[in-house]
Design an enzyme around this catalytic site. Structure first.
Site, PDB file in Angstrom:
ATOM      1  N   ALA A 104     -16.048  -2.326  -9.976  1.00 44.31           N
ATOM      2  CA  ALA A 104     -14.894  -3.158 -10.680  1.00 44.31           C
ATOM      3  C   ALA A 104     -15.474  -3.857 -11.746  1.00 44.31           C
ATOM      4  CB  ALA A 104     -14.148  -4.058  -9.504  1.00 44.31           C
ATOM      5  N   GLU A 106      -5.502 -16.801  -5.028  1.00 45.05           N
ATOM      6  CA  GLU A 106      -5.941 -15.281  -4.917  1.00 45.05           C
ATOM      7  C   GLU A 106      -7.280 -15.224  -4.460  1.00 45.05           C
ATOM      8  OE1 GLU A 106      -4.582 -11.584  -7.351  1.00 45.05           O
ATOM      9  OE2 GLU A 106      -6.430 -12.245  -8.013  1.00 45.05           O
ATOM     10  N   LYS A 153      -6.559   1.918  -5.672  1.00 42.62           N
ATOM     11  CA  LYS A 153      -5.559   2.353  -6.894  1.00 42.62           C
ATOM     12  C   LYS A 153      -5.988   3.612  -7.286  1.00 42.62           C
ATOM     13  CE  LYS A 153      -4.373  -2.460  -8.327  1.00 42.62           C
ATOM     14  NZ  LYS A 153      -4.043  -2.931  -9.573  1.00 42.62           N
TER      15      LYS A 153
HETATM   16  P1  GTP Z   1      -2.161  -8.618 -12.191  1.00 41.06           P
HETATM   17  O1  GTP Z   1      -0.875  -8.715 -13.130  1.00 41.06           O
HETATM   18  O2  GTP Z   1      -3.087  -7.888 -13.158  1.00 41.06           O
HETATM   19  O3  GTP Z   1      -2.600  -9.901 -11.763  1.00 41.06           O
HETATM   20  O4  GTP Z   1      -1.859  -7.816 -11.160  1.00 41.06           O
HETATM   21  P2  GTP Z   1      -1.045  -8.036  -9.939  1.00 41.06           P
HETATM   22  O5  GTP Z   1      -0.627  -9.337  -9.917  1.00 41.06           O
HETATM   23  O6  GTP Z   1      -0.049  -6.805  -9.451  1.00 41.06           O
HETATM   24  O7  GTP Z   1      -2.294  -7.965  -8.889  1.00 41.06           O
HETATM   25  P3  GTP Z   1      -3.081  -6.897  -8.454  1.00 41.06           P
HETATM   26  O8  GTP Z   1      -3.524  -7.163  -6.766  1.00 41.06           O
HETATM   27  O9  GTP Z   1      -3.071  -5.681  -8.871  1.00 41.06           O
HETATM   28  O10 GTP Z   1      -4.492  -7.271  -9.272  1.00 41.06           O
HETATM   29  C1  GTP Z   1      -4.880  -8.697  -9.277  1.00 41.06           C
HETATM   30  C2  GTP Z   1      -6.222  -8.755  -9.872  1.00 41.06           C
HETATM   31  O11 GTP Z   1      -7.138  -7.679  -9.146  1.00 41.06           O
HETATM   32  C3  GTP Z   1      -6.384  -8.562 -11.443  1.00 41.06           C
HETATM   33  O12 GTP Z   1      -6.055  -9.564 -12.030  1.00 41.06           O
HETATM   34  C4  GTP Z   1      -8.065  -8.118 -11.562  1.00 41.06           C
HETATM   35  O13 GTP Z   1      -8.835  -9.292 -11.164  1.00 41.06           O
HETATM   36  C5  GTP Z   1      -8.140  -7.245 -10.232  1.00 41.06           C
HETATM   37  N1  GTP Z   1      -7.645  -5.822 -10.537  1.00 41.06           N
HETATM   38  C6  GTP Z   1      -6.810  -5.161  -9.863  1.00 41.06           C
HETATM   39  N2  GTP Z   1      -6.725  -3.907 -10.498  1.00 41.06           N
HETATM   40  C7  GTP Z   1      -7.995  -3.820 -10.971  1.00 41.06           C
HETATM   41  C8  GTP Z   1      -8.668  -2.596 -11.416  1.00 41.06           C
HETATM   42  O14 GTP Z   1      -8.087  -1.450 -11.675  1.00 41.06           O
HETATM   43  N3  GTP Z   1      -9.807  -2.819 -12.039  1.00 41.06           N
HETATM   44  C9  GTP Z   1     -10.596  -4.034 -11.982  1.00 41.06           C
HETATM   45  N4  GTP Z   1     -11.562  -4.129 -12.742  1.00 41.06           N
HETATM   46  N5  GTP Z   1      -9.878  -5.094 -11.549  1.00 41.06           N
HETATM   47  C10 GTP Z   1      -8.619  -5.010 -11.041  1.00 41.06           C
HETATM   48 MG    MG Z   2      -3.650 -11.111 -10.904  1.00 37.67          MG
END
Ligand code: GTP
Ligand code: MG
Length: 230
Positions: free
Chosen positions: A178, A166, A139
């Site tokens: 993270a 997930e 990211k």
């Molecule tokens: P959400 O609406 O946040 O669930 O995002 P999404 O559904 O688009 O999924 P994504 O794969 O981006 O992220 C899912 C999960 O990954 C989050 O709920 C976090 O647990 C973790 N995550 C994603 N991006 C980050 C980040 O930048 N930092 C950290 N610490 N965790 C992250």
């Molecule tokens: Mg999520």
């Protein structure tokens, strides 16, 4: 544990009460939901534990360092439905919220992560629905992990229900970054000052370099061990 009444108030607070269909039925399904996802997560955890033990017996080490499981709080499920612009219904929740059941698998090496993901893809009792590779494509803030949306079969009296979960796969170094980033900034509303964002990204690169260094050391040690045997 949140009561049905508290949930109803929460739904109203979030403006999700303009529901189509039978509100009470939807809310009752919603109340039953954590149990269903908890059972599915238990099943998944058992599968992973079996895998961990078998791998260790066969290869002398397990690619899995540790596992963490969590069920999303009802209030954050409601907030997420709203954030994603869907109307509140049990069906929408099942269809659009994929991380109600969440598992994090922390591995020693990056190659272990892909090996595990390949293994999951080949199993009949785990359906891999979606893969997000934030290792190959981190990211913008530096976040790295491999995210899988899977479904696992839950055998109930009514029949088999495939429940989504997930799975986040990370190395120890990625997990360190993270976890720290989450403590420091995750979902911080305002724009980060550029130097802070840069330092955060450089910390993620340092974690990545540490992973690569450990992998090189492992290779070297394995070669040494092999030459000692010869
Ligand atoms: P959400 O609406 O946040 O669930 O995002 P999404 O559904 O688009 O999924 P994504 O794969 O981006 O992220 C899912 C999960 O990954 C989050 O709920 C976090 O647990 C973790 N995550 C994603 N991006 C980050 C980040 O930048 N930092 C950290 N610490 N965790 C992250
Ligand atoms: Mg999520």
């Amino acid at each position: 544990m949140i009561t049905l009444e508290q949930l109803q108030v929460r739904v109203q607070d979030l403006g999700l009460d303009k529901l189509s269909g039978d509100v009470t039925r939807q809310l009752e399904e919603f109340k039953k939901m954590p149990a269903l996802y908890r059972l599915a997560l238990n099943e998944l955890e058992n599968k992973i534990e079996t895998l961990k033990t078998e791998w260790k017996m066969r290869n002398g080490y397990s690619p899995i360092e540790h596992i963490k499981c969590r069920i999303k709080e009802p209030a954050s499920i409601l907030e997420k439905i709203k954030r994603k612009g869907h109307e509140f219904s049990y069906e929408n929740m099942e269809n659009y919220i994929h991380d109600i059941a969440g598992m994090r698998i922390v591995c020693a090496f990056v190659k272990d992560i892909y090996q595990l993901a390949d293994h999951f893809a080949g199993r009949e009792d785990i359906r891999v629905i979606e893969v997000k590779d934030y290792i190959a494509h981190p990211k913008p803030n530096g976040y790295q992990s491999l995210h899988l949306i899977v479904a696992v079969p839950l055998i109930l009296l009514e029949g088999t229900r495939w429940v989504k979960a997930e799975i986040q796969l990370r190395t120890l170094a990625m997990d360190f970054w993270a976890s720290m980033e989450h403590i420091l900034y995750y979902k911080y509303d305002s724009q980060l000052p550029p130097h802070v964002a840069d330092e955060l990204k450089s910390a993620a690169r340092a974690a990545d370099e540490l992973d690569q260094k450990m992998l090189r050391l492992r290779k070297e040690i394995l070669e040494l061990t092999a030459s000692e045997v010869d």
